[in-house]
Design a protein around this motif. Structure first.
Motif, PDB file in Angstrom:
ATOM      1  N   TYR A  99       0.824  -1.208   0.000  1.00  0.00           N
ATOM      2  CA  TYR A  99       0.000   0.000   0.000  1.00  0.00           C
ATOM      3  C   TYR A  99       0.860   1.261   0.000  1.00  0.00           C
ATOM      4  O   TYR A  99       0.539   2.237  -0.687  1.00  0.00           O
ATOM      5  N   TYR A 103       0.841   1.632  -4.000  1.00  0.00           N
ATOM      6  CA  TYR A 103      -0.421   2.342  -4.182  1.00  0.00           C
ATOM      7  C   TYR A 103      -0.296   3.822  -3.816  1.00  0.00           C
ATOM      8  O   TYR A 103      -0.728   4.698  -4.578  1.00  0.00           O
ATOM      9  N   PHE A 235      -5.552  -1.270  -8.857  1.00  0.00           N
ATOM     10  CA  PHE A 235      -4.177  -1.567  -9.240  1.00  0.00           C
ATOM     11  C   PHE A 235      -4.005  -3.022  -9.671  1.00  0.00           C
ATOM     12  O   PHE A 235      -2.890  -3.546  -9.659  1.00  0.00           O
TER      13      PHE A 235
END
Length: 347
Positions: A99, A103, A235
């Motif tokens: 993350y 991301y 994603f």
């Protein structure tokens, strides 16, 4: 309030919102201070500070325009008392690294040397059609009873289907090595699972797929997940099988799974409403046939008159046509009696 979930990442929108608000406040005045805290559930002595350190590290990644990675950001933070977190809990989980390093940094783009602006994170809807784990594990008496739960944005939306009261038992030692185990998933009645007639579970946004060992005590089992994988649908490439390797999982025990273990997720694009209606129409009734097309128009005239129509059939002169049959006579007839007597019908 942080809702406890495997992977200890929370939601990407929550991370971005907290980082954006804190960064804006800090940029207004050098004397401004940001205090981060979580309201965790009971018995989360390790998970709550671990989640708090992750969020603070994400703020450092955010304010450095994504130039920092998570490990470097965690090293810049102050330590935690040993009685709250041991060495293992000081390390980020695989989902936290994904993350923060993938991301969050992908969602940031440099506006200038002083600030960062947020790029919109697109969230596509996917359908998790099938889940396969690599094989049995030696957790209890040389095997285990695996079952799966699927959470979307912290809400339980699907689980694996059991043939009986308890999940099936799978041994760890087989002469063929790891034997893949397919787990059929069923929706739990959450509002997201409204597509009638389609197999699998609808996903949108933050997703966590977790494998547990069943002992009969659900509360204890779900506090000790064997393995989990957290991701964001924005994603992920849909349209095939996503293989999750051991280094991408969050594990209860680092030495429990062999290095060739895996989780396979079959992810498909979520069909449109029109496609769903067509599929339901195919499965519930025959398709309505289209009317035949009209005859083609006659070719343009080339100056030659069209051929005459065929002559009518010759009249039947050889034999007279058979007379039409007489109408049937009624079974009741009137009998005329002599003058002076009564008339009455007889059959």
């Amino acid at each position: 309030k942080w809702r406890r979930s495997p992977g200890l990442v929370g939601g990407l929108d929550v991370i971005l919102s907290a980082c954006s608000s804190a960064a804006n406040w800090l940029s207004m005045d050098e004397a401004n201070v940001v205090a981060l805290h979580v309201r965790a559930e009971d018995n989360d002595a390790h998970d709550a500070p671990r989640m708090l350190r992750f969020l603070a590290a994400c703020l450092l990644v955010y304010t450095h325009d994504g130039d920092l990675v998570l490990d470097d950001a965690l090293r810049e933070l102050a330590g935690v008392p040993p009685k709250l977190m041991d060495d293992r809990h000081m390390r980020p989980t695989a989902s936290q690294a994904r993350y923060a390093n993938e991301y969050l940094r992908a969602a940031l783009r440099a506006d200038d040397a002083q600030a960062s602006v947020l790029s919109p994170v697109s969230s596509q809807k996917l359908r998790l059609k099938r889940l396969v784990i690599a094989g049995g594990l030696s957790i209890e008496r040389g095997g285990f009873r695996p079952y799966a739960l699927v959470h979307v944005r912290g809400n339980l939306v699907g689980k694996s289907l059991s043939s009986g009261f308890a999940p099936d038992w799978y041994g760890a030692n087989t002469k063929h090595g790891l034997v893949p185990i397919g787990m059929e998933l069923v929706p739990t009645g959450h509002f997201m699972n409204t597509s009638v007639g389609l197999p699998g579970i609808q996903l949108d946004g933050d997703v966590t797929v977790t494998i547990y060992h069943w002992t009969g005590d659900d509360e204890r089992d779900e506090r000790n997940p064997i393995m989990s994988y957290a991701f964001h649908t924005g994603f992920v490439d849909a349209g095939g099988v996503v293989r999750v390797k051991v280094e991408d999982m969050d594990l209860l025990d680092d030495h429990l799974l062999p290095m060739d273990y895996f989780i396979d997720l079959t992810l498909l694009p979520e069909p449109s409403v029109q496609a769903v209606v067509k599929e339901i129409a195919k499965s519930t009734g025959p398709a309505v046939s289209n009317p035949p097309p009209p005859p083609p128009p006659p070719p343009p005239s080339s100056g030659v008159p069209p051929p005459p129509p065929p002559p009518p059939p010759p009249p039947n002169l050889g034999r007279p046509s058979s007379p039409s049959p007489a109408p049937p006579r009624s079974r009741l007839r009137a009998f005329r009696a002599p003058v002076g007597s009564k008339s009455f019908p007889v059959s």
